[in-house]
Design a protein around this motif. Structure first.
Motif, PDB file in Angstrom:
ATOM      1  N   TYR A  25      29.118 -39.367 -10.925  1.00  0.00           N
ATOM      2  CA  TYR A  25      28.255 -38.221 -10.692  1.00  0.00           C
ATOM      3  C   TYR A  25      26.989 -38.675  -9.963  1.00  0.00           C
ATOM      4  O   TYR A  25      26.357 -39.655 -10.344  1.00  0.00           O
TER       5      TYR A  25
ATOM      6  N   ASN B  80      31.344 -31.237 -17.007  1.00  0.00           N
ATOM      7  CA  ASN B  80      32.427 -31.205 -16.027  1.00  0.00           C
ATOM      8  C   ASN B  80      33.541 -30.264 -16.493  1.00  0.00           C
ATOM      9  O   ASN B  80      34.236 -30.552 -17.473  1.00  0.00           O
TER      10      ASN B  80
ATOM     11  N   GLY C  47      29.423 -32.880  -9.947  1.00  0.00           N
ATOM     12  CA  GLY C  47      28.579 -34.052  -9.738  1.00  0.00           C
ATOM     13  C   GLY C  47      28.626 -34.643  -8.350  1.00  0.00           C
ATOM     14  O   GLY C  47      27.893 -35.583  -8.057  1.00  0.00           O
TER      15      GLY C  47
ATOM     16  N   PRO D  34      23.962 -32.360  -5.827  1.00  0.00           N
ATOM     17  CA  PRO D  34      25.024 -32.562  -6.826  1.00  0.00           C
ATOM     18  C   PRO D  34      25.494 -31.244  -7.448  1.00  0.00           C
ATOM     19  O   PRO D  34      24.679 -30.401  -7.834  1.00  0.00           O
TER      20      PRO D  34
END
Length: 372
Positions: free
Chosen positions: A318, A260, A134, A143
């Motif tokens: 993020y 993640n 992120g 990102p």
């Protein structure tokens, strides 16, 4: 008040709070934790643990593009789970269907720390902190939808869990990301479906992706076991240096479904042989929406709540809106492989927001901030 003045006020409050905390608690000089990456110094915006080095990451991962992909061929509320066995890696399988909180009368455990690291300890099995999930490396890149493991060309890449090969080859003619030839040589594994929603709804499939490989050593349709050799580190596709790009995708094999990896990879061990843990933070506004915040400081507290800190990590939420608040944790930011212990999480947002929480061995600690 203008956004500029609000941000300036936030910095002032945050700086004053840290200064007072240091004076009152007698803080010691910062010392890097034992789990720091072996990489060298990194940009300050990357969420580094300490000074880390040149991130040999690949081409940026694209922002705001969600292609349809088909395979080639406040208050703190903990969610906790058991520590995976690091001597005998945990196998992928259904998770408990109940999520526990501090107020649960008979708490049940829940964890997503189920995957082995895709690089063996003989190589660098630590996530590059200069380009976390992120993040954008200070707006220099789009990102990031995964994490990086910086390793020499040819380092073995291992399956993070039992699964079936659903992609093996390259993305020169099949779009698996925002751009063709973005990943170069890659492998995607589909793992056992996971029940993550308290028993409601069907279990969701989970995928792991391994990109920029120099060699692909499996074929579509093969079944692999956790720890099995599936490829070798390279710098194909958009990579500008030798490294493994690793992703976790939940629900479907799409770029938009990435999660993640730091909340899915089994943690390492601390200097005493105890598993590390992970931290995920929800930042929620009155409308129940996940909020992006900056200048997040996670301080390790030497002697428990209220004590001085001996090292800290810098993070931010993020930087792609679509990544905020994703299931199953609903977090705005996260960090993995933290030594068990107490931490202070602070950031400026309409004043100083701060909480102290305990990270337990082998578990994900979820903390919630309710902000204006």
């Amino acid at each position: 008040m203008s956004g500029w003045w609000m941000r300036l006020a936030g910095f002032a409050v945050l700086g004053l709070a840290f200064a007072l905390a240091g004076c009152q608690a007698g803080e010691k000089p910062l010392v890097a934790p034992t789990v720091a990456s072996t990489a060298t110094p990194c940009p300050t915006a990357g969420g580094e643990i300490c000074a880390v080095g040149e991130a040999e990451g690949g081409q940026s991962d694209g922002m705001g593009i969600e292609p349809a992909i088909a395979p080639v061929g406040g208050e703190s509320t903990p969610m906790v789970g058991p520590a995976p066995s690091l001597a005998t890696p945990a196998q992928v399988g259904p998770l408990p269907t109940s999520i526990a909180t501090e107020t649960s009368p008979e708490p049940e455990v829940f964890t997503t720390l189920i995957f082995a690291r895709p690089i063996a300890p003989a190589g660098n099995d630590q996530v590059d902190p200069s380009y976390r999930f992120g993040s954008t490396q200070g707006k220099q890149r789009d990102p990031h939808h995964g994490v990086e493991f910086l390793n020499p060309f040819g380092t073995p890449v291992l399956a993070a869990g039992d699964g079936k090969v659903v992609v093996a080859g390259d993305d020169k003619t099949t779009r698996l990301s925002p751009y063709f030839n973005f990943y170069g040589n890659l492998v995607v594994l589909e793992h056992a479906a996971l029940a993550l929603s308290g028993g409601e709804g069907a279990p969701q499939p989970v995928f792991t992706l391994y990109a920029h490989l120099s060699e692909v050593l499996v074929e579509v349709g093969e079944t692999v076991r956790q720890g099995e050799l599936i490829g070798k580190v390279g710098m194909t596709g958009g990579a500008t240096g030798s490294h493994l790009h690793f992703e976790v995708r939940l629900g479907e094999n799409s770029y938009a479904a990435s999660r993640n990896p730091e909340l899915w990879l089994a943690p390492g061990l601390d200097e005493n042989g105890q598993p590390n843990g992970a931290l995920a933070a929800q930042v929620i506004n009155p409308q129940g929406q996940a909020v992006a915040v900056e200048q997040v400081v996670v301080q390790h507290l030497v002697d428990g709540p209220g004590s001085a800190s001996d090292w800290e990590i810098y993070l931010q939420a993020y930087e792609e809106k679509a990544l905020l608040g994703s299931a199953p944790w609903g977090e705005s930011f996260a960090v993995g492989n933290l030594p068990a212990g107490w931490y202070r999480i602070s950031f400026p947002y309409f004043g100083l927001q701060s909480q102290e929480v305990e990270v337990l061995p082998g578990q994900v600690r979820l903390v919630e901030f309710k902000v204006p």
